[in-house]
Structure formats: structure tokens, C-alpha cells
Design a protein around this motif. Structure first.
Motif, short mmCIF file in Angstrom:
data_model
loop_
_atom_site.label_atom_id
_atom_site.label_comp_id
_atom_site.label_asym_id
_atom_site.label_seq_id
_atom_site.Cartn_x
_atom_site.Cartn_y
_atom_site.Cartn_z
N LEU A 68 0.85 -1.19 0.00
CA LEU A 68 0.00 0.00 0.00
C LEU A 68 0.88 1.24 0.00
O LEU A 68 2.03 1.18 0.40
N ARG A 69 0.32 2.36 -0.42
CA ARG A 69 1.04 3.63 -0.36
C ARG A 69 0.15 4.66 0.30
O ARG A 69 -1.00 4.81 -0.07
N ASP A 70 0.73 5.35 1.29
CA ASP A 70 0.03 6.51 1.82
C ASP A 70 0.63 7.72 1.13
O ASP A 70 1.30 7.59 0.11
N ASP A 71 0.45 8.91 1.64
CA ASP A 71 0.96 10.10 0.97
C ASP A 71 2.48 10.16 0.93
O ASP A 71 3.06 10.81 0.07
N ASN A 72 3.14 9.46 1.86
CA ASN A 72 4.59 9.61 2.00
C ASN A 72 5.42 8.39 1.63
O ASN A 72 6.54 8.53 1.19
N GLU A 73 4.89 7.19 1.84
CA GLU A 73 5.73 6.01 1.67
C GLU A 73 4.92 4.76 1.37
O GLU A 73 3.72 4.73 1.58
N ALA A 74 5.62 3.73 0.90
CA ALA A 74 5.00 2.42 0.68
C ALA A 74 5.06 1.62 1.97
O ALA A 74 5.99 1.74 2.76
N VAL A 75 4.02 0.81 2.19
CA VAL A 75 3.91 0.01 3.40
C VAL A 75 3.54 -1.41 3.00
O VAL A 75 2.67 -1.61 2.15
N LEU A 76 4.19 -2.40 3.60
CA LEU A 76 3.84 -3.81 3.40
C LEU A 76 3.11 -4.30 4.63
O LEU A 76 3.58 -4.11 5.76
N VAL A 77 1.94 -4.92 4.42
CA VAL A 77 1.11 -5.40 5.52
C VAL A 77 0.61 -6.80 5.19
O VAL A 77 0.27 -7.08 4.04
N ASP A 78 0.54 -7.65 6.18
CA ASP A 78 -0.05 -8.97 6.02
C ASP A 78 -1.57 -8.80 6.00
O ASP A 78 -2.14 -8.18 6.90
N CYS A 79 -2.24 -9.33 4.98
CA CYS A 79 -3.69 -9.15 4.86
C CYS A 79 -4.44 -9.71 6.06
O CYS A 79 -5.55 -9.27 6.38
N ARG A 80 -3.85 -10.67 6.78
CA ARG A 80 -4.49 -11.26 7.95
C ARG A 80 -4.44 -10.34 9.16
O ARG A 80 -5.11 -10.59 10.16
N ASP A 81 -3.68 -9.24 9.08
CA ASP A 81 -3.59 -8.26 10.16
C ASP A 81 -4.52 -7.07 9.95
O ASP A 81 -4.47 -6.10 10.70
N ILE A 82 -5.35 -7.15 8.93
CA ILE A 82 -6.30 -6.09 8.61
C ILE A 82 -7.69 -6.57 9.04
O ILE A 82 -8.11 -7.67 8.68
N ILE A 83 -8.39 -5.76 9.83
CA ILE A 83 -9.69 -6.21 10.34
C ILE A 83 -10.86 -5.58 9.58
O ILE A 83 -11.98 -6.07 9.65
N ALA A 84 -10.62 -4.49 8.85
CA ALA A 84 -11.69 -3.87 8.08
C ALA A 84 -11.09 -3.09 6.93
O ALA A 84 -9.99 -2.55 7.01
N ILE A 85 -11.83 -3.04 5.82
CA ILE A 85 -11.42 -2.28 4.65
C ILE A 85 -12.63 -1.57 4.08
O ILE A 85 -13.71 -2.14 3.99
N GLU A 86 -12.45 -0.29 3.75
CA GLU A 86 -13.50 0.49 3.10
C GLU A 86 -12.96 0.93 1.75
O GLU A 86 -11.89 1.52 1.66
N LEU A 87 -13.69 0.64 0.69
CA LEU A 87 -13.30 1.06 -0.64
C LEU A 87 -13.75 2.51 -0.83
O LEU A 87 -14.93 2.82 -0.69
N LEU A 88 -12.81 3.39 -1.13
CA LEU A 88 -13.11 4.82 -1.22
C LEU A 88 -13.43 5.27 -2.63
O LEU A 88 -14.03 6.32 -2.83
N ASP A 89 -13.03 4.53 -3.62
CA ASP A 89 -13.29 4.91 -5.02
C ASP A 89 -14.64 4.48 -5.49
O ASP A 89 -15.18 3.50 -5.14
#
Length: 89
Positions: A68-89
Motif C-alpha cells: 500500500l502507499r500513503d501520501d509519504n511512503e510504501a507500506v507492506l502489511v499482512d492481509c491477515r492483520d487487517i480487520i476492516a477495509i472500506e473502498l473509497l473509489d
């Protein structure tokens, strides 16, 4: 012979099943560049309470890593550590 890694074949099944769950499934089909808001398993992951907006870059089904990328940097995350996702587009 033929017993596989560490003497059994169970590791193959565990590897195949490792990225299960609805959040991981979303990342499998999400288009690159999609904007998402994510809540993480650990609220301490980010200082703003564990929720932040990102641009989705890619998903590796072999490692469960979401890039993923936020405004400043790329981030690697394990999908199993994410508890919720909201699609903004």
C-alpha cells in the motif's frame, strides 16, 4: 523420499490455505490504484488509532503481503492483520 518438507506433506496444504479470509479475498480482486481506508488488527500500528487511507499497489498471494502507499511512503502489511477495509473509489 516423497515425504516433503520436514518429513510430511502437510506444509503444502498449510501454505495453500494461508491467505484465507474475506479481507485477503478483497485484495486478490482489487484493482491497482484503488483508494482504501484500512483498520489494522493492532491499533498501535499507526498513531492515528490504527486507521488510515491508502492507495493499493499489489497483493502477493504466496506471502499474504499487501503493498500500500500513503501520501509519504510504501507500506507492506499482512492481509491477515487487517480487520476492516472500506473502498473509497
Amino acid at each position: 523420499m516423497g515425504r516433503g518438507f520436514f518429513g510430511n506433506e502437510d506444509w503444502k496444504k498449510k501454505k495453500e490455505d494461508r491467505c484465507e479470509g474475506c479481507i485477503c479475498d478483497v485484495f486478490r480482486t482489487l484493482d491497482k490504484g484503488a483508494r482504501v481506508k484500512i483498520a489494522f488488527l493492532s491499533e498501535e500500528f499507526f498513531t492515528n488509532g490504527g486507521e488510515i487511507n491508502f492507495t493499493f499497489l499489489c497483493f502477493d498471494d504466496k506471502t499474504c503481503c499487501v503493498t500500500l502507499r500513503d501520501d509519504n511512503e510504501a507500506v507492506l502489511v499482512d492481509c491477515r492483520d487487517i480487520i476492516a477495509i472500506e473502498l473509497l473509489d
